[in-house]
Scaffold this motif. Sequence first.
Motif, PDB file in Angstrom:
ATOM      1  N   LYS A 175       0.814  -1.215   0.000  1.00 39.97           N
ATOM      2  CA  LYS A 175       0.000   0.000   0.000  1.00 39.97           C
ATOM      3  C   LYS A 175       0.845   1.262   0.000  1.00 39.97           C
ATOM      4  CE  LYS A 175      -3.677  -2.305   2.480  1.00 39.97           C
ATOM      5  NZ  LYS A 175      -4.382  -2.454   3.750  1.00 39.97           N
ATOM      6  N   SER A 176       2.088   1.149   0.401  1.00 39.02           N
ATOM      7  CA  SER A 176       2.967   2.306   0.518  1.00 39.02           C
ATOM      8  C   SER A 176       3.960   2.322  -0.646  1.00 39.02           C
ATOM      9  CB  SER A 176       3.725   2.235   1.855  1.00 39.02           C
ATOM     10  OG  SER A 176       4.575   3.340   1.992  1.00 39.02           O
ATOM     11  N   ALA A 177       4.484   3.495  -0.942  1.00 35.29           N
ATOM     12  CA  ALA A 177       5.502   3.614  -1.993  1.00 35.29           C
ATOM     13  C   ALA A 177       6.902   3.441  -1.426  1.00 35.29           C
ATOM     14  CB  ALA A 177       5.386   4.953  -2.695  1.00 35.29           C
ATOM     15  N   ARG A 178       7.012   3.330  -0.078  1.00 38.50           N
ATOM     16  CA  ARG A 178       8.342   3.153   0.516  1.00 38.50           C
ATOM     17  C   ARG A 178       8.263   2.249   1.744  1.00 38.50           C
ATOM     18  NH1 ARG A 178       9.946   8.087   4.251  1.00 38.50           N
ATOM     19  NH2 ARG A 178       8.002   8.215   5.389  1.00 38.50           N
ATOM     20  N   TYR A 179       9.319   1.463   1.873  1.00 41.65           N
ATOM     21  CA  TYR A 179       9.491   0.541   3.001  1.00 41.65           C
ATOM     22  C   TYR A 179      10.926   0.677   3.475  1.00 41.65           C
ATOM     23  CZ  TYR A 179       5.000  -1.275   1.673  1.00 41.65           C
ATOM     24  OH  TYR A 179       3.658  -1.364   1.400  1.00 41.65           O
ATOM     25  N   PHE A 180      11.195   0.256   4.689  1.00 43.73           N
ATOM     26  CA  PHE A 180      12.530   0.369   5.260  1.00 43.73           C
ATOM     27  C   PHE A 180      12.979  -1.012   5.706  1.00 43.73           C
ATOM     28  CE2 PHE A 180      10.012   4.149   6.247  1.00 43.73           C
ATOM     29  CZ  PHE A 180      10.711   5.097   5.529  1.00 43.73           C
ATOM     30  N   LEU A 181      14.231  -1.374   5.380  1.00 41.29           N
ATOM     31  CA  LEU A 181      14.773  -2.684   5.753  1.00 41.29           C
ATOM     32  C   LEU A 181      16.040  -2.533   6.578  1.00 41.29           C
ATOM     33  CD1 LEU A 181      14.403  -4.751   2.450  1.00 41.29           C
ATOM     34  CD2 LEU A 181      12.926  -4.804   4.471  1.00 41.29           C
ATOM     35  N   HIS A 182      16.167  -3.414   7.555  1.00 45.64           N
ATOM     36  CA  HIS A 182      17.392  -3.557   8.346  1.00 45.64           C
ATOM     37  C   HIS A 182      17.838  -4.998   8.163  1.00 45.64           C
ATOM     38  CE1 HIS A 182      20.276  -3.319  11.602  1.00 45.64           C
ATOM     39  NE2 HIS A 182      19.743  -4.413  12.099  1.00 45.64           N
ATOM     40  N   VAL A 183      19.102  -5.184   7.832  1.00 43.70           N
ATOM     41  CA  VAL A 183      19.641  -6.518   7.574  1.00 43.70           C
ATOM     42  C   VAL A 183      20.793  -6.768   8.531  1.00 43.70           C
ATOM     43  CG1 VAL A 183      20.710  -8.022   5.856  1.00 43.70           C
ATOM     44  CG2 VAL A 183      18.991  -6.346   5.142  1.00 43.70           C
TER      45      VAL A 183
ATOM     46  N   ASP B 278      19.991   1.042  11.977  1.00 44.20           N
ATOM     47  CA  ASP B 278      19.945   1.734  10.696  1.00 44.20           C
ATOM     48  C   ASP B 278      19.150   0.913   9.689  1.00 44.20           C
ATOM     49  OD1 ASP B 278      21.487   3.809  11.642  1.00 44.20           O
ATOM     50  OD2 ASP B 278      23.365   2.889  11.003  1.00 44.20           O
ATOM     51  N   PHE B 279      18.202   1.568   9.053  1.00 44.81           N
ATOM     52  CA  PHE B 279      17.390   0.963   8.000  1.00 44.81           C
ATOM     53  C   PHE B 279      17.680   1.698   6.704  1.00 44.81           C
ATOM     54  CE2 PHE B 279      15.274  -0.543  11.671  1.00 44.81           C
ATOM     55  CZ  PHE B 279      14.345  -1.514  11.326  1.00 44.81           C
ATOM     56  N   PHE B 280      17.563   1.015   5.578  1.00 49.11           N
ATOM     57  CA  PHE B 280      17.666   1.679   4.284  1.00 49.11           C
ATOM     58  C   PHE B 280      16.287   1.671   3.627  1.00 49.11           C
ATOM     59  CE2 PHE B 280      18.765  -2.751   3.432  1.00 49.11           C
ATOM     60  CZ  PHE B 280      18.011  -3.051   2.309  1.00 49.11           C
ATOM     61  N   GLU B 281      16.056   2.670   2.800  1.00 49.94           N
ATOM     62  CA  GLU B 281      14.746   2.834   2.174  1.00 49.94           C
ATOM     63  C   GLU B 281      14.663   2.063   0.868  1.00 49.94           C
ATOM     64  OE1 GLU B 281      11.803   6.438   0.666  1.00 49.94           O
ATOM     65  OE2 GLU B 281      13.509   6.888   1.963  1.00 49.94           O
ATOM     66  N   VAL B 282      13.512   1.434   0.665  1.00 47.57           N
ATOM     67  CA  VAL B 282      13.191   0.745  -0.586  1.00 47.57           C
ATOM     68  C   VAL B 282      11.983   1.460  -1.166  1.00 47.57           C
ATOM     69  CG1 VAL B 282      12.389  -1.404  -1.628  1.00 47.57           C
ATOM     70  CG2 VAL B 282      14.046  -1.471   0.250  1.00 47.57           C
ATOM     71  N   GLU B 283      12.143   2.028  -2.348  1.00 46.11           N
ATOM     72  CA  GLU B 283      11.037   2.707  -3.009  1.00 46.11           C
ATOM     73  C   GLU B 283      10.418   1.758  -4.025  1.00 46.11           C
ATOM     74  OE1 GLU B 283      11.664   6.660  -4.368  1.00 46.11           O
ATOM     75  OE2 GLU B 283      13.038   7.120  -2.719  1.00 46.11           O
TER      76      GLU B 283
ATOM     77  N   GLY C  60       7.638   2.533  -5.872  1.00 50.68           N
ATOM     78  CA  GLY C  60       6.937   3.225  -6.947  1.00 50.68           C
ATOM     79  C   GLY C  60       5.441   2.966  -6.952  1.00 50.68           C
ATOM     80  N   GLY C  61       4.897   2.523  -5.819  1.00 54.11           N
ATOM     81  CA  GLY C  61       3.466   2.256  -5.723  1.00 54.11           C
ATOM     82  C   GLY C  61       3.061   0.874  -6.206  1.00 54.11           C
ATOM     83  N   ALA C  62       4.029   0.023  -6.564  1.00 54.03           N
ATOM     84  CA  ALA C  62       3.703  -1.333  -7.003  1.00 54.03           C
ATOM     85  C   ALA C  62       3.098  -2.135  -5.848  1.00 54.03           C
ATOM     86  CB  ALA C  62       4.952  -2.038  -7.511  1.00 54.03           C
ATOM     87  N   GLN C  63       2.220  -3.072  -6.154  1.00 51.76           N
ATOM     88  CA  GLN C  63       1.610  -3.919  -5.131  1.00 51.76           C
ATOM     89  C   GLN C  63       2.479  -5.120  -4.793  1.00 51.76           C
ATOM     90  OE1 GLN C  63      -2.360  -4.894  -6.479  1.00 51.76           O
ATOM     91  NE2 GLN C  63      -3.152  -2.985  -5.659  1.00 51.76           N
ATOM     92  N   ASP C  64       3.465  -5.375  -5.631  1.00 47.85           N
ATOM     93  CA  ASP C  64       4.361  -6.512  -5.446  1.00 47.85           C
ATOM     94  C   ASP C  64       5.778  -6.050  -5.726  1.00 47.85           C
ATOM     95  OD1 ASP C  64       4.762  -9.409  -5.075  1.00 47.85           O
ATOM     96  OD2 ASP C  64       5.444  -9.338  -7.154  1.00 47.85           O
ATOM     97  N   TRP C  65       6.725  -6.401  -4.849  1.00 45.99           N
ATOM     98  CA  TRP C  65       8.097  -5.935  -5.020  1.00 45.99           C
ATOM     99  C   TRP C  65       9.048  -6.974  -4.458  1.00 45.99           C
ATOM    100  CZ3 TRP C  65       9.283  -1.883  -7.910  1.00 45.99           C
ATOM    101  CH2 TRP C  65      10.592  -1.399  -7.887  1.00 45.99           C
TER     102      TRP C  65
END
Length: 124
Positions: free
Chosen positions: A58-66, A105-110, A112-117
Amino acid sequence: MLACAAFQQAHAGLHVCNGSVDLVNVAIGYDTDDGLRTEGWWTITANACSQILTEPLKSARYFLHVADGFGESRLGGDITLCIREEKFVLYDGDQCWQRGLIEADFFEVETGGAQDWTVLLSYD
């Protein structure tokens, strides 16, 4: 090095693929109607994928920590959010220390409004 790519999947959501030779643990952050939510952990073995979110995005951006199997951050980022060592679901990413949580620290994943990434993790 981080590479991101969008692929058609049978199930909409967010997939993370581990392109490294190490096991990784992944935490995610994203905006919800109740505020910023962070949750973890998903363990992904070398050269494997895991579906982190199972609903259409639902969002255009998510944040990941690895983190590696020892809890050390493997991919840096410029967004600081709260985590715990054990499995967690948290809201509001600030004042971690005051709340007895760990800053990460998280990095941003954009998306683009896709429903699947799909995110491909790779690092040296």
